[in-house]
Write a protein that holds these residues in place. Structure first.
Motif, mmCIF file in Angstrom:
data_model
loop_
_atom_site.group_PDB
_atom_site.id
_atom_site.type_symbol
_atom_site.label_atom_id
_atom_site.label_comp_id
_atom_site.label_asym_id
_atom_site.label_seq_id
_atom_site.Cartn_x
_atom_site.Cartn_y
_atom_site.Cartn_z
ATOM 1 N N TYR A 24 0.802 -1.147 -0.027
ATOM 2 C CA TYR A 24 0.095 0.219 0.119
ATOM 3 C C TYR A 24 0.844 1.170 -0.036
ATOM 4 N N GLN A 25 1.927 1.165 0.793
ATOM 5 C CA GLN A 25 2.804 2.398 0.958
ATOM 6 C C GLN A 25 3.559 2.637 -0.405
ATOM 7 N N ILE A 27 2.670 1.938 -3.453
ATOM 8 C CA ILE A 27 1.537 2.129 -4.438
ATOM 9 C C ILE A 27 1.088 3.674 -3.988
ATOM 10 N N TYR A 28 0.915 4.019 -2.804
ATOM 11 C CA TYR A 28 0.602 5.465 -2.358
ATOM 12 C C TYR A 28 1.672 6.444 -2.825
ATOM 13 N N TRP A 29 2.916 6.056 -2.515
ATOM 14 C CA TRP A 29 4.068 6.937 -3.036
ATOM 15 C C TRP A 29 4.029 7.129 -4.242
ATOM 16 N N TRP A 31 1.838 6.903 -6.651
ATOM 17 C CA TRP A 31 0.709 7.559 -6.862
ATOM 18 C C TRP A 31 0.958 8.960 -6.653
ATOM 19 N N LEU A 32 1.519 9.589 -5.356
ATOM 20 C CA LEU A 32 1.698 10.830 -4.844
ATOM 21 C C LEU A 32 2.722 11.432 -6.005
ATOM 22 N N GLU A 35 1.436 12.108 -9.285
ATOM 23 C CA GLU A 35 0.462 13.512 -9.054
ATOM 24 C C GLU A 35 1.261 14.711 -9.030
#
Length: 62
Positions: A24-25, A27-29, A31-32, A35
């Motif tokens: 999750y981390q 994928i989150y980083w 994605w960030l 963006e």
């Protein structure tokens, strides 16, 4: 109920849980970062367009 039968599942559960958090981390980083890159690209395009317009206006006044 004895805790012995639950202890056999503790290690696999912890591995899966920590693996899920790690995934999750990542994928989150990712994605960030994407963006932020997209936002920076759009702002750079806007600045370039405004600079071009400013040059056109200053050339038109001369």
């Amino acid at each position: 109920m004895s805790l012995a039968k639950y202890k056999t599942f503790a290690s696999p559960f912890a591995k899966v849980f920590l693996g899920a958090i790690f995934t999750y981390q990542v994928i989150y980083w990712t994605w960030l970062k994407l963006e932020m890159d997209e936002s920076k690209f759009e702002k750079n395009q806007e600045v370039a367009a405004l600079e071009k317009k400013a040059k056109e206006l200053t050339n038109a006044q001369k």
